[in-house]
Scaffold this motif. Structure first.
Motif, PDB file in Angstrom:
ATOM      1  N   VAL A   1      10.018 -53.850  29.098  1.00 16.57           N
ATOM      2  CA  VAL A   1       9.104 -53.196  30.037  1.00 16.57           C
ATOM      3  C   VAL A   1       8.462 -54.226  30.961  1.00 16.57           C
ATOM      4  O   VAL A   1       8.394 -54.039  32.184  1.00 16.57           O
ATOM      5  CB  VAL A   1       8.024 -52.406  29.271  1.00 16.57           C
ATOM      6  CG1 VAL A   1       6.972 -51.858  30.230  1.00 16.57           C
ATOM      7  CG2 VAL A   1       8.658 -51.264  28.477  1.00 16.57           C
TER       8      VAL A   1
ATOM      9  N   ARG B   1       8.943 -54.477  35.137  1.00 18.40           N
ATOM     10  CA  ARG B   1       7.793 -54.445  36.054  1.00 18.40           C
ATOM     11  C   ARG B   1       7.737 -55.723  36.893  1.00 18.40           C
ATOM     12  O   ARG B   1       7.437 -55.685  38.088  1.00 18.40           O
ATOM     13  CB  ARG B   1       6.512 -54.249  35.251  1.00 18.40           C
ATOM     14  CG  ARG B   1       6.389 -52.835  34.676  1.00 18.40           C
ATOM     15  CD  ARG B   1       5.201 -52.685  33.754  1.00 18.40           C
ATOM     16  NE  ARG B   1       5.054 -51.277  33.338  1.00 18.40           N
ATOM     17  CZ  ARG B   1       4.337 -50.872  32.301  1.00 18.40           C
ATOM     18  NH1 ARG B   1       3.691 -51.764  31.552  1.00 18.40           N
ATOM     19  NH2 ARG B   1       4.255 -49.590  32.001  1.00 18.40           N
ATOM     20  N   TRP B   2       8.029 -56.852  36.269  1.00 19.68           N
ATOM     21  CA  TRP B   2       8.025 -58.135  36.973  1.00 19.68           C
ATOM     22  C   TRP B   2       9.109 -58.172  38.056  1.00 19.68           C
ATOM     23  O   TRP B   2       8.872 -58.641  39.171  1.00 19.68           O
ATOM     24  CB  TRP B   2       8.216 -59.254  35.953  1.00 19.68           C
ATOM     25  CG  TRP B   2       8.491 -60.609  36.498  1.00 19.68           C
ATOM     26  CD1 TRP B   2       7.635 -61.416  37.213  1.00 19.68           C
ATOM     27  CD2 TRP B   2       9.716 -61.348  36.379  1.00 19.68           C
ATOM     28  NE1 TRP B   2       8.251 -62.605  37.529  1.00 19.68           N
ATOM     29  CE2 TRP B   2       9.520 -62.590  37.027  1.00 19.68           C
ATOM     30  CE3 TRP B   2      10.935 -61.084  35.761  1.00 19.68           C
ATOM     31  CZ2 TRP B   2      10.521 -63.562  37.089  1.00 19.68           C
ATOM     32  CZ3 TRP B   2      11.927 -62.051  35.820  1.00 19.68           C
ATOM     33  CH2 TRP B   2      11.719 -63.264  36.480  1.00 19.68           C
TER      34      TRP B   2
ATOM     35  N   HIS C   1      10.361 -55.618  39.636  1.00 21.44           N
ATOM     36  CA  HIS C   1       9.916 -54.743  40.725  1.00 21.44           C
ATOM     37  C   HIS C   1       8.896 -55.461  41.615  1.00 21.44           C
ATOM     38  O   HIS C   1       8.992 -55.419  42.849  1.00 21.44           O
ATOM     39  CB  HIS C   1       9.307 -53.468  40.147  1.00 21.44           C
ATOM     40  CG  HIS C   1       8.742 -52.552  41.192  1.00 21.44           C
ATOM     41  ND1 HIS C   1       9.526 -51.892  42.119  1.00 21.44           N
ATOM     42  CD2 HIS C   1       7.453 -52.203  41.482  1.00 21.44           C
ATOM     43  CE1 HIS C   1       8.755 -51.183  42.927  1.00 21.44           C
ATOM     44  NE2 HIS C   1       7.500 -51.351  42.555  1.00 21.44           N
ATOM     45  N   GLU C   2       7.956 -56.153  40.993  1.00 21.66           N
ATOM     46  CA  GLU C   2       6.953 -56.902  41.759  1.00 21.66           C
ATOM     47  C   GLU C   2       7.593 -58.036  42.556  1.00 21.66           C
ATOM     48  O   GLU C   2       7.063 -58.446  43.597  1.00 21.66           O
ATOM     49  CB  GLU C   2       5.898 -57.468  40.811  1.00 21.66           C
ATOM     50  CG  GLU C   2       5.035 -56.400  40.149  1.00 21.66           C
ATOM     51  CD  GLU C   2       4.237 -56.943  38.982  1.00 21.66           C
ATOM     52  OE1 GLU C   2       4.361 -58.151  38.682  1.00 21.66           O
ATOM     53  OE2 GLU C   2       3.503 -56.151  38.360  1.00 21.66           O
TER      54      GLU C   2
ATOM     55  N   ARG D   1      12.939 -48.520  36.584  1.00 16.33           N
ATOM     56  CA  ARG D   1      11.489 -48.642  36.487  1.00 16.33           C
ATOM     57  C   ARG D   1      10.946 -47.939  35.250  1.00 16.33           C
ATOM     58  O   ARG D   1      11.304 -46.787  34.972  1.00 16.33           O
ATOM     59  CB  ARG D   1      10.820 -48.083  37.740  1.00 16.33           C
ATOM     60  CG  ARG D   1      11.227 -48.806  39.001  1.00 16.33           C
ATOM     61  CD  ARG D   1      10.466 -48.327  40.210  1.00 16.33           C
ATOM     62  NE  ARG D   1       9.044 -48.609  40.113  1.00 16.33           N
ATOM     63  CZ  ARG D   1       8.167 -48.386  41.084  1.00 16.33           C
ATOM     64  NH1 ARG D   1       8.585 -47.859  42.234  1.00 16.33           N
ATOM     65  NH2 ARG D   1       6.895 -48.665  40.926  1.00 16.33           N
TER      66      ARG D   1
ATOM     67  N   GLU E   1       4.602 -45.501  34.228  1.00 10.48           N
ATOM     68  CA  GLU E   1       3.281 -46.129  34.261  1.00 10.48           C
ATOM     69  C   GLU E   1       2.441 -45.553  33.126  1.00 10.48           C
ATOM     70  O   GLU E   1       1.667 -44.609  33.305  1.00 10.48           O
ATOM     71  CB  GLU E   1       2.623 -45.891  35.619  1.00 10.48           C
ATOM     72  CG  GLU E   1       3.294 -46.620  36.761  1.00 10.48           C
ATOM     73  CD  GLU E   1       3.260 -48.139  36.570  1.00 10.48           C
ATOM     74  OE1 GLU E   1       2.272 -48.638  35.994  1.00 10.48           O
ATOM     75  OE2 GLU E   1       4.219 -48.806  36.981  1.00 10.48           O
TER      76      GLU E   1
ATOM     77  N   TRP F   1      11.255 -44.476  30.651  1.00 16.10           N
ATOM     78  CA  TRP F   1      11.756 -44.943  31.943  1.00 16.10           C
ATOM     79  C   TRP F   1      11.973 -43.784  32.906  1.00 16.10           C
ATOM     80  O   TRP F   1      12.235 -42.656  32.478  1.00 16.10           O
ATOM     81  CB  TRP F   1      13.095 -45.670  31.733  1.00 16.10           C
ATOM     82  CG  TRP F   1      12.982 -46.790  30.755  1.00 16.10           C
ATOM     83  CD1 TRP F   1      13.015 -46.698  29.389  1.00 16.10           C
ATOM     84  CD2 TRP F   1      12.756 -48.168  31.063  1.00 16.10           C
ATOM     85  NE1 TRP F   1      12.841 -47.939  28.828  1.00 16.10           N
ATOM     86  CE2 TRP F   1      12.681 -48.856  29.829  1.00 16.10           C
ATOM     87  CE3 TRP F   1      12.638 -48.883  32.252  1.00 16.10           C
ATOM     88  CZ2 TRP F   1      12.484 -50.236  29.767  1.00 16.10           C
ATOM     89  CZ3 TRP F   1      12.439 -50.250  32.187  1.00 16.10           C
ATOM     90  CH2 TRP F   1      12.362 -50.906  30.954  1.00 16.10           C
TER      91      TRP F   1
END
Length: 294
Positions: A61, A65-66, A68-69, A76, A79, A94
């Motif tokens: 996870v 997220r990393w 995507h950033e 993804r 949240e 997901w």
């Protein structure tokens, strides 16, 4: 899929969705193997990790997220606070992919180049262990003879020594860890990466060897396609002097995976024995034809 296997996994899924305050009504299995994947109505995919994989599930996870950033296209996670642990197993949640096709090695190479160029993140990510679970698989396999088991264990010991003395190569970085084209999907928005269970810090050559093995070991990739892949990434791992060690480790992992599945599946058992015959030199030189298992 085996009916009892599906029923057992679904019972666990019900507990997981209850804990997450979601509904399991209408859930459909995607794949039940080392990890169980289920699709829930509403565009949610639940990934149930094997027992003892709590840290790996949390890392998956965090990595997604990393990425995507960092503007690297990847599947993804929802949240929400995750993973959720139920019955001794961790589950992650997901976003279901929109309509897509399986990626090709041509789709995969630019994504790997982007991922390998990133700085190591601040969260714990661990270092690559290419031998994880191999001893356990070999010692626990019931569909293998004593002579073959000992030969494979000796090969494992040799490969450990070679791994510890690999020649210099590309700079170590964050690697995907299981970088075959099946972990790349292409949507209308373009290709993206999937499945970060094996993501860690390690030699990028490990990721590149997956595609090299498709060409070299199995002949499932044409020379032209392989050369296009190398050009797109900017490096040919087969020209590196440490390649044969990584190839042999990859092959051994695939042998032991078939052995693990073969204890419950007769077809996989025959495939496992065929793979052993290949690596032991009983089926002639590469390329070899190996059927998928699991």
């Amino acid at each position: 899929m085996n009916r009892k296997r599906v029923e057992s996994s679904f019972a666990l899924l019900q507990e997981i969705t209850d804990a997450a305050r979601l509904s399991s009504s209408g859930a459909e299995p995607i794949r039940l193997a080392e990890n169980d994947l289920w699709k829930l109505p509403g565009g949610i995919v639940v990934r149930i990790a094997r027992s003892g994989q709590d840290e790996a599930a949390a890392r998956e996870v965090a990595v997604a997220r990393w990425l995507h950033e960092s503007s690297v296209p990847a599947v993804r996670p929802l949240e929400m606070s995750q993973p959720i642990r139920v019955g001794g197993r961790s589950a992650t949640f997901w976003e279901q992919l929109p309509p897509h096709r399986h990626g090709s090695v041509a789709d995969l190479a630019p994504l790997l180049r982007m991922m390998h160029s990133l700085h190591i993140p601040s969260f714990p990510i661990g270092r690559l262990d290419p031998f994880v679970r191999l001893v356990e698989r070999l010692q626990g396999a019931r569909s293998i003879g004593t002579a073959d088991r000992e030969w494979l264990l000796q090969r494992l010991r040799r490969l450990r020594r070679e791994w510890d003395s690999l020649p210099d190569g590309l700079p170590q970085c964050v690697i995907h860890g299981d970088a075959w084209d099946g972990n790349c999907a292409v949507t209308d928005d373009g290709p993206l990466l999937l499945d970060f269970e094996r993501t860690s810090v390690g030699p990028p050559e490990w990721d590149l060897t997956s595609t090299a093995v498709a060409f070299d070991t199995f002949g499932s990739l044409s020379r032209e396609m392989y050369q296009d892949y190398c050009t797109s990434y900017g490096f040919d791992v087969m020209a590196w002097s440490g390649y044969s060690t990584l190839r042999d480790i990859r092959e051994l992992r695939l042998v032991t995976f078939a052995l693990q599945i073969g204890d419950q599946d007769v077809k996989a058992m025959h495939q496992a024995r065929h793979r052993i015959d290949c690596v032991r030199g009983r089926c002639g030189p590469r390329p070899w034809r190996w059927e998928a298992v699991g």
